[in-house]
Design an enzyme around this catalytic site. Structure first.
Site, PDB file in Angstrom:
ATOM      1  N   ASP A 236     -23.104  -2.734 -15.834  1.00 28.44           N
ATOM      2  CA  ASP A 236     -22.455  -1.886 -16.849  1.00 28.44           C
ATOM      3  C   ASP A 236     -21.443  -2.693 -17.649  1.00 28.44           C
ATOM      4  O   ASP A 236     -21.478  -2.722 -18.880  1.00 28.44           O
ATOM      5  CB  ASP A 236     -21.738  -0.703 -16.176  1.00 28.44           C
ATOM      6  CG  ASP A 236     -22.664   0.089 -15.280  1.00 28.44           C
ATOM      7  OD1 ASP A 236     -23.589   0.723 -15.802  1.00 28.44           O
ATOM      8  OD2 ASP A 236     -22.467   0.046 -14.058  1.00 28.44           O
TER       9      ASP A 236
ATOM     10  N   GLU B  31     -30.425  -4.871 -15.065  1.00 27.95           N
ATOM     11  CA  GLU B  31     -30.777  -4.832 -16.484  1.00 27.95           C
ATOM     12  C   GLU B  31     -30.436  -6.136 -17.206  1.00 27.95           C
ATOM     13  O   GLU B  31     -31.305  -6.796 -17.783  1.00 27.95           O
ATOM     14  CB  GLU B  31     -30.028  -3.661 -17.133  1.00 27.95           C
ATOM     15  CG  GLU B  31     -30.324  -3.512 -18.605  1.00 27.95           C
ATOM     16  CD  GLU B  31     -29.817  -2.196 -19.185  1.00 27.95           C
ATOM     17  OE1 GLU B  31     -29.749  -1.187 -18.454  1.00 27.95           O
ATOM     18  OE2 GLU B  31     -29.479  -2.174 -20.382  1.00 27.95           O
TER      19      GLU B  31
HETATM   20  O1  TRH Z   1     -25.218  -6.148 -11.321  1.00 26.74           O
HETATM   21  P1  TRH Z   1     -26.478  -5.434 -11.597  1.00 26.74           P
HETATM   22  O2  TRH Z   1     -27.227  -5.026 -10.417  1.00 26.74           O
HETATM   23  O3  TRH Z   1     -26.167  -4.200 -12.499  1.00 26.74           O
HETATM   24  C1  TRH Z   1     -26.838  -2.958 -12.338  1.00 26.74           C
HETATM   25  C2  TRH Z   1     -27.776  -2.730 -13.503  1.00 26.74           C
HETATM   26  O4  TRH Z   1     -27.250  -2.987 -14.757  1.00 26.74           O
HETATM   27  C3  TRH Z   1     -28.273  -1.306 -13.470  1.00 26.74           C
HETATM   28  O5  TRH Z   1     -29.059  -1.038 -14.597  1.00 26.74           O
HETATM   29  C4  TRH Z   1     -27.069  -0.376 -13.421  1.00 26.74           C
HETATM   30  O6  TRH Z   1     -27.457   0.920 -13.423  1.00 26.74           O
HETATM   31  C5  TRH Z   1     -26.307  -0.674 -12.167  1.00 26.74           C
HETATM   32  O7  TRH Z   1     -25.826  -2.014 -12.215  1.00 26.74           O
HETATM   33  C6  TRH Z   1     -25.139   0.257 -11.967  1.00 26.74           C
HETATM   34  O8  TRH Z   1     -27.465  -6.353 -12.480  1.00 26.74           O
HETATM   35  P2  TRH Z   1     -27.389  -6.854 -13.974  1.00 26.74           P
HETATM   36  O9  TRH Z   1     -27.610  -5.716 -14.914  1.00 26.74           O
HETATM   37  O10 TRH Z   1     -28.295  -7.974 -14.071  1.00 26.74           O
HETATM   38  O11 TRH Z   1     -25.907  -7.350 -14.184  1.00 26.74           O
HETATM   39  C7  TRH Z   1     -25.408  -8.520 -13.603  1.00 26.74           C
HETATM   40  C8  TRH Z   1     -24.372  -9.129 -14.513  1.00 26.74           C
HETATM   41  O12 TRH Z   1     -23.711 -10.164 -13.825  1.00 26.74           O
HETATM   42  C9  TRH Z   1     -25.006  -9.769 -15.748  1.00 26.74           C
HETATM   43  O13 TRH Z   1     -24.197  -9.538 -16.883  1.00 26.74           O
HETATM   44  C10 TRH Z   1     -25.018 -11.248 -15.418  1.00 26.74           C
HETATM   45  C11 TRH Z   1     -23.768 -11.362 -14.596  1.00 26.74           C
HETATM   46  N1  TRH Z   1     -23.711 -12.503 -13.673  1.00 26.74           N
HETATM   47  C12 TRH Z   1     -22.721 -13.433 -13.852  1.00 26.74           C
HETATM   48  O14 TRH Z   1     -21.922 -13.349 -14.792  1.00 26.74           O
HETATM   49  N2  TRH Z   1     -22.650 -14.493 -12.973  1.00 26.74           N
HETATM   50  C13 TRH Z   1     -23.526 -14.642 -11.949  1.00 26.74           C
HETATM   51  O15 TRH Z   1     -23.394 -15.612 -11.159  1.00 26.74           O
HETATM   52  C14 TRH Z   1     -24.560 -13.669 -11.788  1.00 26.74           C
HETATM   53  C15 TRH Z   1     -25.545 -13.816 -10.671  1.00 26.74           C
HETATM   54  C16 TRH Z   1     -24.615 -12.618 -12.663  1.00 26.74           C
END
Ligand code: TRH
Length: 388
Positions: free
Chosen positions: A17, A273
């Protein structure tokens, strides 16, 4: 004068989010020169993806965005001209009331979750009048086709990726104590929710005929890895070998550094996402774990993206990708992991070529920030003409 924007983000779970809200806010400032305030109710989660964020500041400026702590009760605040409610997070009641007495009222958008399901195009842009107040909210759906709100991506991303691969990848690997990958080595990043399929995947990698290096940003699956390795207390920075597999636990990085990990690896396991979209822009093969939802609604999402993603792949490669994604998402008719991995390996070259072609196809969906700004400007103009 430039319109003012407020983006509201409630961190439900994980980092998606705030990750998306932050990417959007940065894009609106950098590429459209807009005045953006971003209200976030969990600055600790925000700091994980962007370490420059101070967790104790009520207001701070970061990358040209005014970042505000969203507290309850919400302090009296003059609404911006454009209000983005990220993922139906429910605006503070006092803010909503203040919106309703503005003349003209702000353009109010609900930014929805991304899905490749076909119904998204039909719902994109639809209005929803508020039942009590004289306000209308519009639903803005990101998506994979031109008739949706498009995908978050910044200009120049591909150029930055090419420069990185040409000149910076070696130094990137060195920071983790790794050399340039061997000719037959597979480097895999693994960002995942807890997953019963994980031990069998690790077994398959350990039994691979070529070296597999798996890079795991610190997070929810570390306890599962520790159990598989039979090492309690697995820590960031540790590396462990089992057969052909080398497993590295990496620190959680900022969003931009995570992009570099996706660019540098041959295969990326992603989730939710935002990481899924970034892996697609990385033009590398990916395996997506959809965010688990009640009644297995996430299986529909995974199947919808698979249906689009596998178009253009020959049938054996399409089947290998589908088997892998379906198994990783726990779908009941999926094969066992060893067979999925063997099939994926056999089709790897075709899947790699396809990842680059798919990235080129994604551009056709359009840039979300551009589409959102156009959508809003259109509503702002209509609003001006409708004032008596
Ligand atoms: O963290 P998530 O599992 O987020 C989820 C989804 O968005 C889902 O749709 C939502 O409903 C739920 O949360 C509540 O996965 P996502 O979307 O890939 O987000 C991870 C974020 O973290 C993304 O912006 C990339 C960032 N990230 C970093 O900045 N550094 C890292 O080392 C990693 C692994 C990720």
């Amino acid at each position: 004068m430039r319109a003012t924007w407020d983006i509201f983000c409630n961190v439900v779970d994980n980092y998606g989010d705030v990750g998306i809200a932050w990417r959007l806010a940065r894009g609106l400032v950098r590429e459209h020169g807009l005045a953006v305030r971003l209200w976030v109710d969990d600055l600790h989660a925000f700091q994980r993806i962007w370490p420059a964020i101070a967790t104790d500041a009520d207001q701070q400026s970061c990358e040209g965005v005014v970042v505000c702590a969203w507290h309850a009760p919400f302090a009296t605040t003059e609404p911006a001209q454009v209000v983005i409610e990220a993922f139906g997070c429910t605006l503070p009641e006092s803010y909503l009331t203040a919106m309703s007495v503005q003349s003209p009222p702000p353009v109010w958008i609900n930014l929805e979750y991304l899905s490749a399901e076909p119904w998204v195009a039909e719902h994109h842009g639809l209005p929803s009048p508020h039942p009590r107040l004289s306000l209308t909210k519009y639903f803005f759906f990101p998506g994979y086709t031109p008739r949706t709100g498009g995908l978050l991506v910044e200009s120049g991303l591909d150029e930055r990726r090419s420069i990185f691969l040409d000149t910076q990848a070696k130094a990137f690997w060195r920071q983790f104590g790794l050399g340039t990958p061997l000719a037959d080595e597979l480097r895999v990043s693994l960002f995942a929710y807890e997953n019963p399929a994980l031990p069998a995947l690790l077994d398959a990698w350990a039994a691979d005929t070529h070296p597999v290096t798996c890079l795991v940003p610190e997070g929810r699956i570390v306890p599962q890895l520790a159990a598989w390795l039979a090492i309690p207390n697995l820590q960031v920075g540790e590396m462990h070998r089992r057969g052909a597999l080398r497993l590295h636990i990496l620190p959680f990085s900022d969003q931009d550094a995570y992009d570099r990990l996706l660019w540098a690896c041959n295969l990326n396991f992603v989730r939710g996402e935002d990481s899924c979209v970034r892996a697609q822009w990385a033009a590398r093969p990916l395996v997506w774990q959809a965010y688990p939802q009640a009644d297995e609604a996430h299986w529909d999402k995974a199947n919808a993206l698979l249906a689009q993603y596998t178009k253009g792949l020959d049938s054996a490669a399409a089947r290998a990708v589908s088997r892998m994604w379906r198994h990783w998402n726990g779908m009941p008719d999926a094969d066992d992991m060893a067979a999925c991995w063997a099939a994926w390996r056999a089709q790897q070259a075709a899947i790699e070529l396809h990842a680059a072609a798919w990235r080129d196809r994604l551009i056709l969906a359009g840039q979300l920030t551009d589409k959102l700004v156009d959508f809003v400007e259109n509503k702002l103009e209509c609003r001006v003409f409708s004032i008596p």
